[in-house]
Design an enzyme around this catalytic site. Structure first.
Site, mmCIF file in Angstrom:
data_model
loop_
_atom_site.group_PDB
_atom_site.id
_atom_site.type_symbol
_atom_site.label_atom_id
_atom_site.label_comp_id
_atom_site.label_asym_id
_atom_site.label_seq_id
_atom_site.Cartn_x
_atom_site.Cartn_y
_atom_site.Cartn_z
ATOM 1 C CG HIS A 23 8.965 -10.330 1.156
ATOM 2 N ND1 HIS A 23 10.296 -10.092 0.914
ATOM 3 C CD2 HIS A 23 8.846 -11.671 1.249
ATOM 4 C CE1 HIS A 23 10.947 -11.236 0.854
ATOM 5 N NE2 HIS A 23 10.088 -12.205 1.058
ATOM 6 C CG HIS A 79 13.406 -20.585 2.569
ATOM 7 N ND1 HIS A 79 13.336 -20.197 3.889
ATOM 8 C CD2 HIS A 79 13.008 -19.511 1.833
ATOM 9 C CE1 HIS A 79 12.909 -18.941 3.939
ATOM 10 N NE2 HIS A 79 12.705 -18.509 2.714
ATOM 11 C CD GLU A 81 10.123 -15.566 2.961
ATOM 12 O OE1 GLU A 81 9.810 -14.374 3.015
ATOM 13 O OE2 GLU A 81 11.210 -15.967 2.491
ATOM 14 C CG ASP A 83 7.987 -17.314 -0.926
ATOM 15 O OD1 ASP A 83 8.179 -17.349 0.295
ATOM 16 O OD2 ASP A 83 8.904 -17.097 -1.741
ATOM 17 C CG HIS A 145 16.102 -14.346 2.474
ATOM 18 N ND1 HIS A 145 15.176 -13.435 2.935
ATOM 19 C CD2 HIS A 145 15.408 -15.251 1.761
ATOM 20 C CE1 HIS A 145 13.978 -13.757 2.484
ATOM 21 N NE2 HIS A 145 14.095 -14.850 1.775
ATOM 22 C CG ASP A 164 14.265 -17.478 -1.366
ATOM 23 O OD1 ASP A 164 13.482 -17.630 -2.325
ATOM 24 O OD2 ASP A 164 13.882 -17.296 -0.202
ATOM 25 C CE1 TYR A 192 14.029 -13.239 -5.006
ATOM 26 C CE2 TYR A 192 16.256 -13.811 -4.352
ATOM 27 C CZ TYR A 192 14.905 -14.044 -4.312
ATOM 28 O OH TYR A 192 14.421 -15.091 -3.569
ATOM 29 C CG HIS A 225 11.119 -16.931 -6.114
ATOM 30 N ND1 HIS A 225 9.765 -17.213 -6.027
ATOM 31 C CD2 HIS A 225 11.545 -16.778 -4.842
ATOM 32 C CE1 HIS A 225 9.409 -17.239 -4.754
ATOM 33 N NE2 HIS A 225 10.475 -16.990 -4.016
#
Length: 396
Positions: A23, A79, A81, A83, A145, A164, A192, A225
């Site tokens: 991030h 998701h 994002e 990554d 999130h 996530d 996390y 992850h």
């Protein structure tokens, strides 16, 4: 490239042992991370999630060794994002018409990132995708999130692809939760949750109960992850429910910065006073200018109370404390008490300002705080110790 999880499902992700920041510079990854992507082969073939953009060419190249890309019938993006979706542009150059299953918000975010009009198929909770012997069942999980997040459940194999949720930034080649150091794993899982999911705890609780009410059998939980939860996989779900419920341990954390060690001396004396009153309390001291900020926030998450300390400088407090306070405010911790302390030479506004910021951040303020002029004398250190005793007594 692939690692077989079940007869029909392979892990095709990337382990990033060298990752130290995430991030931007907001999140420290002391133990690296992984970007977990999954290949499902039934009568239809599905790729679930991709990897971060720096590894896009490597990902696609290795995926080609695993399967003919043109045989991929569907892509599921839980998701988006970067990554998770970063390798999509490289992949879609090869198979541009492959349907991408995601939420409505997911399609918006992918378009916002990559400015491409790919073949999006938007889904909502309860929608299914028939693969032959198995089905994928989609469950929207907004704000776990990001607004676009969803879970995907695979029938037959009884796998929850949770993205996530239930993840950790933790590099391992052995994949499974029972094959790694358990202390490391718990530390990274808590970190996390504390640093990423805490502001969304009410959504965590609601969504977990919604999924549990479906009474689906779960053999594996496959996040995006870190480890795959294979041994007692629902244990991490129960842990999330605890963390989401205004979590606290019997711990007090003192976070401080200091110019000439006066505030440090105060912190140490206050800590002794806390121990005097209740030796069962875990007391931790952390210098915000020297300690990792995410590790500090993890300890705040664990704590039932915190003390924030700073010298006064330029009619305010030290900048490292300002950064930690801003992060604390954003994480919206609940059910915690707090107070402030610090040394000063001229004006001494820092303690009052710290107290005000803690109150704005939702902490129950124990008292107006404690100040010491210049370098604390032996008598003043005794006063700090007594202040620590009184602070500890107020927590019982």
């Amino acid at each position: 490239m692939g690692k077989q999880l079940t007869e029909k499902v392979s892990w095709v992700g990337k382990v990033d042992w060298e990752l130290t920041k995430f991030h931007g510079d907001e999140y420290s990854t002391h133990r690296g991370s992984s970007y977990n992507s999954y290949l499902v082969r039934d009568q239809k073939t599905v790729l679930i999630d991709t990897v971060w953009q720096p590894f896009d060419k490597e990902f696609v190249s290795r995926l080609k060794q695993e399967i003919d890309l043109k045989s991929i019938d569907y892509i599921v993006m839980n998701h988006n994002e970067v990554d998770h979706s970063g390798a999509l542009p490289e992949l879609m150059r090869e198979i541009p018409n492959t349907p991408i299953y995601c939420t409505v918000n997911g399609a918006k975010i992918i378009k916002g990132h990559y400015h491409q009009e790919w073949n999006f198929v938007t889904v909502k909770t309860g929608d299914t995708l028939d693969l032959g012997d198995s089905k994928l069942v989609f469950v929207e999980a907004p704000m776990l999130h990001w607004p676009d997040t969803m879970f995907t459940y695979m029938t037959g194999e009884n796998i929850l692809f949770s993205n996530d949720a239930f993840g950790q930034h933790y590099a391992t080649e052995s994949l499974y939760n029972d094959t790694v150091d358990q202390a490391e794993l718990f530390t990274e899982a808590l970190k996390y949750y504390a640093n990423i999911l805490t502001p969304f705890s009410k959504f965590v609780t609601k969504k977990i109960h919604e999924v549990l009410d479906l009474k689906l059998p779960v053999n594996l939980i496959c996040p995006s992850h870190g480890v795959i939860w294979k041994k007692n996989p629902t244990a991490i779900v129960k842990q999330y429910l605890k963390w989401a419920d205004n979590y606290q341990e019997n711990q007090v954390t003192l976070v401080y910065d200091t110019m000439w060690n006066s505030t440090r001396k105060m912190a140490e004396a206050i800590a002794l006073g806390i121990w005097d009153t209740d030796s069962s309390i875990t007391v931790k001291l952390m210098n915000s200018a020297k300690e990792d900020k995410n590790d500090i926030l993890s300890e705040v998450f664990r704590s039932k109370a915190i003390l924030i300390g700073s010298s006064t400088i330029n009619n305010g407090y030290l900048y490292s404390i300002g950064g930690i306070l801003e992060m604390i405010k954003g994480l919206k911790f609940k059910n915690k008490r707090a107070a402030a302390f610090g040394s000063y030479g001229w004006s001494g506004e820092a303690v009052k300002q710290l107290t005000e910021e803690l109150e704005k951040s939702g902490f129950q303020i124990v008292n107006p705080g404690h100040r010491a002029l210049w370098v604390p004398s032996e008598d003043e250190l005794l006063n700090c110790r007594e202040y620590g005793r009184q602070f500890a007594a107020s927590l019982s």
